[in-house]
Design an enzyme around this catalytic site. Structure first.
Site, PDB file in Angstrom:
ATOM      1  N   PHE A 111       3.425   0.003   6.362  1.00 38.44           N
ATOM      2  CA  PHE A 111       4.045  -1.326   6.317  1.00 38.44           C
ATOM      3  C   PHE A 111       4.621  -1.656   4.953  1.00 38.44           C
ATOM      4  CE2 PHE A 111       0.062  -2.620   4.418  1.00 38.44           C
ATOM      5  CZ  PHE A 111       0.317  -3.797   3.733  1.00 38.44           C
ATOM      6  N   LYS A 112       4.184  -0.951   3.914  1.00 34.22           N
ATOM      7  CA  LYS A 112       4.699  -1.234   2.578  1.00 34.22           C
ATOM      8  C   LYS A 112       6.217  -1.016   2.511  1.00 34.22           C
ATOM      9  CE  LYS A 112       0.394  -1.800   1.459  1.00 34.22           C
ATOM     10  NZ  LYS A 112      -0.502  -1.117   0.599  1.00 34.22           N
ATOM     11  N   ASP A 113       6.737  -0.137   3.391  1.00 35.20           N
ATOM     12  CA  ASP A 113       8.189   0.094   3.418  1.00 35.20           C
ATOM     13  C   ASP A 113       8.967  -1.178   3.734  1.00 35.20           C
ATOM     14  OD1 ASP A 113       8.108   2.881   2.958  1.00 35.20           O
ATOM     15  OD2 ASP A 113       7.685   3.268   5.067  1.00 35.20           O
ATOM     16  N   LEU A 116       9.004  -2.804   0.279  1.00 41.41           N
ATOM     17  CA  LEU A 116       9.366  -1.961  -0.872  1.00 41.41           C
ATOM     18  C   LEU A 116      10.728  -1.285  -0.702  1.00 41.41           C
ATOM     19  CD1 LEU A 116       5.849  -0.643  -1.804  1.00 41.41           C
ATOM     20  CD2 LEU A 116       7.401  -1.929  -3.277  1.00 41.41           C
TER      21      LEU A 116
END
Length: 494
Positions: A111-113, A116
């Site tokens: 989920f960081k994508d 980020l």
């Protein structure tokens, strides 16, 4: 009127959105937090047909209101493109009586994508807006996913360097290889002999070290953060909660105005805090269910009002949640205390010196939004198997923690509100854990497990994992926690 972001620890430290993004962390150790809720016209009868990019523009233009329309278009269109393996960006999948919001379709399958992929564009645009031509050094600690997603976003971005610290024995083999094989001349990865909290604490210390700041500025360099401590990371996460609600209206699973619950696997508290801001701008939320693994410091906090980090740190199968100091909780504490920087600072100093604090006189309306629970290792594995047996769908261990906590919450409370689980990583990031939970057998090797996971799930092996086994390991540095700053200075030639 421009939205004001203020440090949680100093009422005089106020900035605009672009200034907050550029600084990352306030120099007083606090976190920049919006003082008011921006007005957003959430008309879900219209939004149900909007693209992810259109929803992003609506939300980001409200929170990042010192960016021009052209600047936001540039950031959004460069972020949410073919890096994602589906044009929907964040699909909602119905499983039994829950909905999984799949946040792992980006280039690093976590989920960081979602945030980020846009942060490098927000950051470089902010630097231009503020007339800053210093080199921006992204300094970050990761519990497994932020590091890779940040490096993927910042690799070879002009005018930036990125330095990532991770706990040597605290991430999965796939997570570690994703980081240590990262290409890009401006990327640096350092393992530490310690846990995530050790890494995060020292990164925060470096941000607040005035001597180091002066040394950086003398070299035309300054730090910023890719952690959810940076509002440029946090605000884009609000988007997918708005989008998820719109998708449920579109599919007819809910009517516009119906409440939904969100269950979020929670470590550093950024993801669930984004859900809180989604509620604040008008998403009809019933409960925000904070799901922890055996490092259940947040469950205890929401149950007792006392945050106590003085406990054994546990290494679990959901490593991105192996955290005892949840940085982003500070923003919620700030809101719970009526946006009082003085009271927030006092509690944070108590956490640093005594290892705990107790919340009194908190805003009950905000507190009542939250429910909390945790899942043991056994419960997490059992949940992966249950969901597979029931729906022929394999969850990663973080998603399974949330799924297990939600199931027990629903049984305990009888709350049958439609509930969205934030599905934060692909099972391909944790193949051994996923396969062992389903089959009862440990593959013994991550890449053998990838093949087995493919056979069990029928889901294509993502590009992020394909070829990883044979990729060149480029980053091999390991340091003691005490030597983190020296490593930073060496990389930057200070």
């Amino acid at each position: 009127m421009t939205l004001v972001y203020q440090s949680t620890r100093d009422e005089n430290n106020k900035v605009t959105a672009s200034q907050a993004i550029l600084q990352g962390l306030a120099t007083d150790g606090g976190l920049f937090t919006p003082l008011t809720t921006p007005q957003v016209d959430l008309d879900f009868d219209q939004l149900k047909d909007a693209s992810y990019q259109e929803v992003a523009k609506l939300v980001l233009s409200a929170f990042l209101d010192d960016f021009t329309e052209e600047e936001l278009d540039y950031c959004i269109n460069n972020a949410y493109d073919s890096k994602f393996d589906t044009p929907v960006i964040a699909p909602v999948v119905k499983l039994g009586n829950q909905y999984n919001l799949e946040l792992f379709h980006g280039s690093t399958i976590a989920f960081k994508d979602m945030a980020l992929s846009i942060l490098p564009y927000l950051l470089t645009t902010s630097a231009k807006k503020q007339g800053v031509d210093n080199k921006i050094v992204i300094l970050t600690a990761t519990s497994g996913d932020t590091g890779k997603a940040a490096m993927a976003g910042f690799a070879d971005v002009p005018g930036t360097e990125i330095i990532v610290f991770y706990p040597k024995d605290g991430v999965s083999k796939i997570q570690e290889l994703q980081m240590t094989t990262q290409v890009g001349d401006n990327t640096h990865v350092i393992a530490i002999d310690g846990n995530f909290d050790d890494a995060q604490t020292d990164v925060k210390r470096m941000f607040n070290d005035e001597d180091l700041r002066a040394k950086l500025l003398a070299n035309k360099t300054q730090f910023s953060s890719a952690n959810s401590m940076n509002v440029g990371r946090l605000v884009p996460q609000v988007v997918y909660y708005v989008y998820a609600y719109a998708q449920l209206v579109k599919s007819g699973d809910i009517q516009n105005g119906d409440k939904v619950n969100f269950t979020v696997p929670t470590g550093n508290f950024g993801n669930i805090l984004a859900a809180y801001y989604a509620k604040a701008i008008g998403v009809p939320v019933g409960k925000l269910i904070c799901a922890s693994n055996e490092n259940n410091v947040l469950t205890d906090f929401f149950t007792t009002g006392t945050y106590d980090k003085k406990r054994d740190f546990k290494v679990t199968t959901s490593p991105s949640m192996d955290i005892l100091v949840s940085s982003n909780l500070e923003r919620l504490i700030f809101h719970l205390l009526g946006n009082s920087a003085a009271k927030t600072k006092e509690l944070m100093e108590s956490l640093a010196s005594a290892g705990e604090y107790t919340l009194t006189d908190a805003d009950q309306d905000i507190l009542n939004l939250f429910a909390a629970g945790f899942a043991t290792e056994e419960e997490t594995a059992a949940e992966i198997k249950r969901v597979y047996d029931q729906s022929n769908y394999i969850e990663d261990p973080h998603t399974a923690v949330a799924s297990a906590v939600y199931t027990s919450y629903a049984e305990r409370t009888g709350d049958n509100t439609p509930t969205v689980i934030a599905s934060t990583a692909s099972p391909y990031k944790f193949p051994r854990v996923a396969v062992a939970a389903v089959t009862g057998k440990d593959s013994g090797d991550d890449f053998k497990a990838v093949e087995e996971l493919h056979e069990l799930s029928g889901v294509a092996i993502p590009a992020a994992v394909n070829g990883l086994e044979t990729a060149e390991v480029r980053h091999k540095t390991v340091v003691a926690t005490a030597d983190m700053q020296k490593a930073v200075e060496d990389y930057l030639g200070l």
